[in-house]
Each structure stands twice: as C-alpha cells, then as structure tokens.
Write an enzyme that holds these catalytic residues in place. Sequence first.
Site, mmCIF file in Angstrom:
data_model
loop_
_atom_site.group_PDB
_atom_site.id
_atom_site.type_symbol
_atom_site.label_atom_id
_atom_site.label_comp_id
_atom_site.label_asym_id
_atom_site.label_seq_id
_atom_site.Cartn_x
_atom_site.Cartn_y
_atom_site.Cartn_z
ATOM 1 N N GLU A 45 8.975 67.935 -66.335
ATOM 2 C CA GLU A 45 8.025 68.277 -67.388
ATOM 3 C C GLU A 45 6.935 69.208 -66.834
ATOM 4 O O GLU A 45 6.405 68.980 -65.744
ATOM 5 C CB GLU A 45 7.396 66.984 -67.922
ATOM 6 C CG GLU A 45 6.486 67.142 -69.117
ATOM 7 C CD GLU A 45 6.011 65.800 -69.658
ATOM 8 O OE1 GLU A 45 5.395 65.789 -70.730
ATOM 9 O OE2 GLU A 45 6.270 64.762 -69.001
ATOM 10 N N LYS A 114 7.114 69.017 -77.482
ATOM 11 C CA LYS A 114 7.176 67.558 -77.339
ATOM 12 C C LYS A 114 6.726 66.896 -78.640
ATOM 13 O O LYS A 114 5.653 67.194 -79.167
ATOM 14 C CB LYS A 114 6.297 67.123 -76.161
ATOM 15 C CG LYS A 114 6.490 65.680 -75.710
ATOM 16 C CD LYS A 114 5.700 65.428 -74.428
ATOM 17 C CE LYS A 114 5.895 64.012 -73.910
ATOM 18 N NZ LYS A 114 5.153 63.775 -72.642
ATOM 19 N N CYS A 175 10.060 62.965 -71.580
ATOM 20 C CA CYS A 175 9.320 61.858 -70.965
ATOM 21 C C CYS A 175 9.008 60.727 -71.938
ATOM 22 O O CYS A 175 9.841 59.887 -72.223
ATOM 23 C CB CYS A 175 8.034 62.405 -70.325
ATOM 24 S SG CYS A 175 7.302 61.256 -69.119
ATOM 25 N N SER A 359 -10.852 47.960 -38.632
ATOM 26 C CA SER A 359 -11.718 46.786 -38.461
ATOM 27 C C SER A 359 -11.060 45.632 -37.745
ATOM 28 O O SER A 359 -11.746 44.705 -37.309
ATOM 29 C CB SER A 359 -12.176 46.299 -39.843
ATOM 30 O OG SER A 359 -11.080 45.761 -40.562
ATOM 31 N N ILE A 362 -6.591 42.931 -42.179
ATOM 32 C CA ILE A 362 -5.279 43.303 -42.699
ATOM 33 C C ILE A 362 -5.333 44.527 -43.611
ATOM 34 O O ILE A 362 -4.341 45.249 -43.752
ATOM 35 C CB ILE A 362 -4.630 42.103 -43.421
ATOM 36 C CG1 ILE A 362 -3.105 42.302 -43.497
ATOM 37 C CG2 ILE A 362 -5.248 41.897 -44.803
ATOM 38 C CD1 ILE A 362 -2.340 41.048 -43.820
#
Length: 704
Positions: A45, A114, A175, A359, A362
């Site tokens: 697109e 479209k 789309c 740091s 996680i």
Amino acid sequence: MGHFVTLATCALNQWALDFEGNLERIVSSIVQAKSQGASLRVGPELEITGYGCLDHFLEGDTYLHSWEMYTKLLQHEDCQDILLDVGMPVIHKNVRYNCRMISYSNRILFIRPKLWLANDGNYREMRYFTPWMRPRHVEKFALPRMITEITGQTEVDFGDAVLSTQDCVVGAETCEELFTPDSPHIDMSLDGIEIFTNSSGSHHQLRKLDLRLNLITQATAKCGGIYLYANQRGCDGDRLYYDGCPLIVVNGKVVGQGSQFALTDVEVVTATVDLEDVRSYRSSMSHGLQGRTTPSYPRVHGYFALSKSGSVFDPNIVPTAPRPIKYHSPEEEIALGPACWLWDYLRRSKAAGFFLPLSGGIDSCSTAVIVHSMCRMVVKACDNEDRAVIHDARRAVGLSAGDDYIPTDPVEFASRIFHTSYMGTENSSFDTRKRATRLASEIGSYHVDLNMDSAVSAVRDIFVVVTGKKPLFRVHGGSATENLALQNIQARLRMVLAYLFAQLLPWVRGRSGGLLVLGSANVDECLRGYLTKYDCSSADINPIGGISKTDLKRFIAYARDEFKMPILQSFLDATPTAELEPITETYVQSDEADMGMTYEELSIFGRLRKIDKCGPYSMFIKLYHEWTPRLTAEQIATKVKNFFYYYAINRHKMTVITPSYHAESYSPDDNRFDLRPFLIPNQRYSWAAKKIDEVVSILKTNKE
C-alpha cells in the site's frame, strides 16, 4: 489443460518520502518477479510514497512527486510486459484518495481508490484521505500532462472496477477492506473474479499475524479464488514496524509465504497456480445461485493474457504445492521485530551506533539482548551476501563504501556500534553492577562503569545552599516527598549523563557522529507511570516500550537458550528494583512493592482498559468474576481503585514518553495510539469508586 499462471507478490522496506529509493525498490521487485516468470506483480500500500507519510499526505508536493516517480516507472524498460498493481496517493476532483494504479506495458488501465479506510488504533487515514465508499461505481479521471506525454492517454477509469484479461478477471482490495465485515472479495468472487490482490501497510503486533493470515485463508476457503497479499516491511520513520509476510493463497491453501522479519529491502514471493482450480472450487449450487443475484463490477478490458498461450502441454510449468503457514513464537517475535526496527533506525538516521544505560535489571538487559539479536541478523545477512546490508554495516562502523570490512561475528560488530554504561550510586548493589559488566562483556559492547555520587551530591547541595533545608531518604527519617525527590535526582542525572556520553564517546574512540540513546521502560511501567519523568526512560527510541514485563521475562529465557547466554539466568532470578533508595538490613527497594501491584496484574489492567474499553466500574465487575474466590471483593476493589488512581496522576508522563516500538495492543502511548486527557479530574474516578464500594457492600451483606 489447466490455465497455469505465475503470480508475484512482495514485501518492500519503503521509507516515507524517500521517493527515489522507494522507486528503486519497486523496480527491483518487478525485475525479480519477471525473472521468476511472473505475469502479475502486486506491491504494498502507498509504496511510492511509503505508507507512513502522515500529514505529508496533505501536501501537494507529495502528489506531484508521486506522479513523477510513477512516470519513471511506466517508462522503465524493466517494467514492461507485466501487469502491475502499484500503490500511491491520487487527487481526484480536489479530493485525496489512497489508490491502486493498475497498468500494463506503459499504459494505465484504471485507478482503484480505497473504499474503506483504516481509522483506529495507530491509523488515521481519514485525516489525509477520503474513502471512495461507492462500490462498483466508476467515473473518468483526467490524467496529468506528464502521463499523457508518454502514454498518449488523457483519461482513465477511476473507481471500483476490475480488470478482465483474456483468461481471467483480477480485482483489488486494499488492507483494511479485508478486515471489514463485508469485504469486497465476497461480491467479487460471486461476480467471477478469480484473482484478488491486497496491498497492505500492516504493522507488527505480538500475536497478531494469525488473525491476518486466518482472514486471508478463510476468504478464499469460503469463496474460492487466488489471493495475493503484499505488505510493507520495516520502519519507515515512525513507531511501527511493518512485518511483511507476503502471501499467496489458492482456495484457502497457502502456496507462497515470505518472511515476517528480515533485513533485506526487497523480497518477492511467486507461485504458479491453475485458474481452473478456482472454477472447479466454485462449482457448488449455492455459489452459482448467489452469483446470479450479485451486482456486476464494471470491467476494464485488457487485451492480454496472464497465462502463456498455446494448447500444448508443457511439463516445465508445474503448479506450486501447498505448504504449512510459518508462525513465530512471541519470544521469537520480540527477538526479531524490534531488532529489525533498530537496524532501520540506525542505518537511516546515519548515527554512529547506540548508547544504553545498563542497570543490571531485566529491562535494560532486554534492550541489550535485542541489540545483540540485531547484530546476529546483520552478520547472517552479510553471510548471505546482502550487498545493501554490507554497505549499511560499513557505514555504521564509520568506514567508507570502498572498505572491504564485512561483519562476521555479532560480538565484534557490537563492539563497534554498541555502547553501554553502568551509572552507579551509593544505593547501587554489587550484584547489579556485576551483572551489567558481565552482560556487556558477553554481547561485546563498549562498556563504561562509573559512580555518579559526586554529581548527585552536587545537585542536592545546591538545594541545601539555596533553601537551608536538607532532604533525607525515608529510611533516614525523611518524608515521602523528600524520599521521592532524592530518588528523582539520581534518575534524572542518569538521563543527562546518557546524552553526554552518547555525544562524546564516538569522539573518544576517534569517530565522528553521535549515538542514539536507547530507553528501557516497559509497557506496564509506562501504563502505571512507574518511572521518573525525564529519567532514563527519556531517550531517542525504546525497543521494549510496547512489551510487557511478563513477555520480556519469557524473551530473556528464550534468549538464554537460543543465544547460548547463561548469564541471562541471573537477570531472571533477580528481584526487579530501581535501586534509588539506600539498602539497609531490613529494607531493599522492590518495584512490585513500590507499585502496589504485580506486573502480571498490570498487564491485565492494561488489556481491560484499552482492548475491552473498561472504566473502573466495569473493570471491577469483570475481575470480580475472574478473581474470586482467590481474592475477596474488597481486595479486588482496592487493586482496581489503586490502578486507576496511579494511572490518572501519572498520565502526564505519557506526553513525553520516548518513541517506542509498538508491539502491544494496550500500549498507553499518548502521541499516536492511546489518545486521552493527561489531566484527569479526581471526580472522574471518585464516582466510579463509590459505585464499586456499593457493590462490595452488597456482596458483603449478602455473604453475612
């Protein structure tokens, strides 16, 4: 004999407003399609402009340059003798439309606007375009003079038409139209259209691909037909990563699928299919009866065929066999999607690399491992002799195109473009510093380990000198206000130091340019507001800002095994902590204790708030049925009210949140996705809280 046709679809890594680069990639896809024997090529697109131009679609220059590029495409010697479906914006009667340009050998056949626009979530197409909304209506479009000069045409059909060739009929949907309840392919199939093209600008979101592919396969499983799905791939200048996965489906069975994540700019997927299979599939009585009552589409006639001429059997033309659909696990999606996004951002910004405050927790660990995954993908692409990736890799490390450097080891490549720093204070632990140092060594980053206590003390002392008052941490007798202010000094100084090092570390290493600062705030902390405004959450880009803590933990467990990095287990075992308060014998700061809720609960609150569109009252009702008897009604009420209280008072932080990779459907990103006030009155939730308390009281009375 069957009518065998070879068809091509593609994924292109287009870049908003990169007109010449976009044209080059379009031509490359056409050349590849023709080399594989395709007679039809469909592209993504708005591929000429790039999908993500946003308000640039309101500028006249965007449309002028689109026609100029399209003129070059029509004239290009490699773009002849093939049916082309190309996406670009068009102005018709002073109205802007998102269009498909259908052409064959230097001649425009028709323009298909479209019908229905994407206008929710991340999409604002109705801000720039108008939907056609007139099924099967066609009118004349006056072509620009630059087109007339090369084709001799002055006008073409504009509207919801289909193309009738000498051997089949081709129709287009774009789309969003696939996702609508009454998709165009339904009526098209009943009107005898055998081939559907879908040109998309669809972004990656965790666990979303199966929805898209199910819609595509079910479309032809029910109605019969050949479906060609093309999509953009890559970061074209925004928070989204378009995840490719071009697809060819025949009667509900996949015969061609491209990759979802890749660094290559152009990927073409072809398949040879039998048109007679479609006609046989549609032989049911119900299909015939409903087809008789379906309004006909205007047909534009093309006096050419997609299949090869002749009635003699050719054993070299072999239909493509069906294949299973390839899906990635969510952990693989996290490893690959944000990595590709980072690579596009790095090469297109022409920065000298990345800088990450590491740091020992996680979150920053996840960002670092995603960079490591990116380096692995770069090395793999170079092993496959992808010249574009090799060129970009040389530039990224500061070498010219003439140098012969080729990345062969992700750790070595990371040592050139990835920079990390542990910014410790007296409140930091030995364990987090050790984890950060070990991880930096494992992935190969240029690592700086520093203590910033002198900077923290200097800022605090300025306040003491000016006011005559000395703030204290809570464990030293200070108030909650003092405690929070002292934490924020540390957090904000880390942001200042991050940008200082990002600007000067290349200079220290004898290179020019600056580094992109990476953020590491996850989607749950953003939703709750558990971060300091203008701390290390303030960065240039954030690859994990749309990913939940729960998913990040699963990703790290996956990376531990897949990337053979046992060090990652220590991050999974550690308790998440900001380390902004002093550690004592009786107190160690914990994220979940500070927040008053778990990360798993935050994810649930986020999905109910955004996806299920729940306010406090309806959220409480839903959770009461889900969480009892594990929790009492009073406990559930407290959790819901606390969540909305902190969400409300911290909503202002989302106005300045770092641009993040969009991966989660409950992202609180205020700038594009989650549009809400950032000053929420207490009354908004106080009434809801009263209604919740009424229900709790009734439940308590009934129980007694």
